[in-house]
Scaffold this motif. Structure first.
Motif, PDB file in Angstrom:
ATOM      1  N   GLU A 272      -2.314  -2.066  -7.057  1.00 13.62           N
ATOM      2  CA  GLU A 272      -1.315  -1.139  -6.509  1.00 13.62           C
ATOM      3  C   GLU A 272      -0.788  -1.617  -5.158  1.00 13.62           C
ATOM      4  O   GLU A 272       0.423  -1.628  -4.913  1.00 13.62           O
TER       5      GLU A 272
ATOM      6  N   GLN B 291       1.448  -4.659  -5.388  1.00 14.02           N
ATOM      7  CA  GLN B 291       2.773  -4.284  -5.875  1.00 14.02           C
ATOM      8  C   GLN B 291       3.616  -3.691  -4.765  1.00 14.02           C
ATOM      9  O   GLN B 291       4.803  -4.004  -4.633  1.00 14.02           O
ATOM     10  N   VAL B 292       3.012  -2.845  -3.948  1.00 15.61           N
ATOM     11  CA  VAL B 292       3.744  -2.249  -2.820  1.00 15.61           C
ATOM     12  C   VAL B 292       4.197  -3.337  -1.858  1.00 15.61           C
ATOM     13  O   VAL B 292       5.347  -3.343  -1.402  1.00 15.61           O
TER      14      VAL B 292
ATOM     15  N   SER C 132       4.816  -6.468  -2.466  1.00 14.51           N
ATOM     16  CA  SER C 132       5.830  -7.366  -3.008  1.00 14.51           C
ATOM     17  C   SER C 132       7.141  -6.670  -3.320  1.00 14.51           C
ATOM     18  O   SER C 132       8.192  -7.296  -3.300  1.00 14.51           O
ATOM     19  N   GLN C 133       7.120  -5.380  -3.591  1.00 13.67           N
ATOM     20  CA  GLN C 133       8.331  -4.709  -4.050  1.00 13.67           C
ATOM     21  C   GLN C 133       8.950  -3.763  -3.034  1.00 13.67           C
ATOM     22  O   GLN C 133      10.160  -3.570  -3.036  1.00 13.67           O
ATOM     23  N   LYS C 134       8.142  -3.160  -2.191  1.00  8.24           N
ATOM     24  CA  LYS C 134       8.651  -2.056  -1.383  1.00  8.24           C
ATOM     25  C   LYS C 134       8.489  -2.226   0.119  1.00  8.24           C
ATOM     26  O   LYS C 134       8.857  -1.343   0.865  1.00  8.24           O
ATOM     27  N   SER C 135       7.949  -3.314   0.551  1.00  6.80           N
ATOM     28  CA  SER C 135       7.664  -3.447   1.967  1.00  6.80           C
ATOM     29  C   SER C 135       8.809  -4.111   2.726  1.00  6.80           C
ATOM     30  O   SER C 135       8.968  -5.328   2.701  1.00  6.80           O
ATOM     31  N   ASP C 136       9.587  -3.291   3.401  1.00  4.42           N
ATOM     32  CA  ASP C 136      10.673  -3.818   4.227  1.00  4.42           C
ATOM     33  C   ASP C 136      10.131  -4.672   5.377  1.00  4.42           C
ATOM     34  O   ASP C 136      10.757  -5.644   5.781  1.00  4.42           O
TER      35      ASP C 136
ATOM     36  N   LYS D 163       9.481  -8.200   4.202  1.00  8.47           N
ATOM     37  CA  LYS D 163      10.742  -8.930   4.037  1.00  8.47           C
ATOM     38  C   LYS D 163      11.390  -9.228   5.380  1.00  8.47           C
ATOM     39  O   LYS D 163      11.850 -10.338   5.627  1.00  8.47           O
TER      40      LYS D 163
ATOM     41  N   SER E 226       7.308 -13.233  -4.954  1.00  9.48           N
ATOM     42  CA  SER E 226       8.357 -12.499  -4.240  1.00  9.48           C
ATOM     43  C   SER E 226       8.491 -12.944  -2.789  1.00  9.48           C
ATOM     44  O   SER E 226       9.500 -12.670  -2.146  1.00  9.48           O
TER      45      SER E 226
END
Length: 75
Positions: free
Chosen positions: A27, A30-31, A33-37, A40, A69
């Protein structure tokens, strides 16, 4: 930053505990790689090290997705 999350010795824990820890790892990867501004914005590269083949398939997939990602990040 290095996070030491799970050792081979932890596989000796009761199966229910290991399952919970693996689900949590999946979990959180995933957070990241997908949702962490923040990941990035700061171009943080995620690398998951160790004997990944010992992890459940869903954790291996989450780790691979997190690493892919951020593969072009340089920090």
């Amino acid at each position: 930053m290095t996070v030491y999350a799970f050792s081979i010795e932890n596989f000796k824990r009761p199966a229910e505990e290991v399952d919970v820890l693996m689900s949590l790892a999946s979990e959180k990867l995933q957070v990241l790689s997908q949702k962490s501004d923040l990941i990035k914005k700061n171009r943080v590269r995620i690398n998951v090290l160790g004997a990944l083949h010992l992890l459940p398939r869903h954790v291996q997939v989450s780790a691979a997705e997190a690493m892919l990602s951020t593969i072009h990040h340089d920090k």
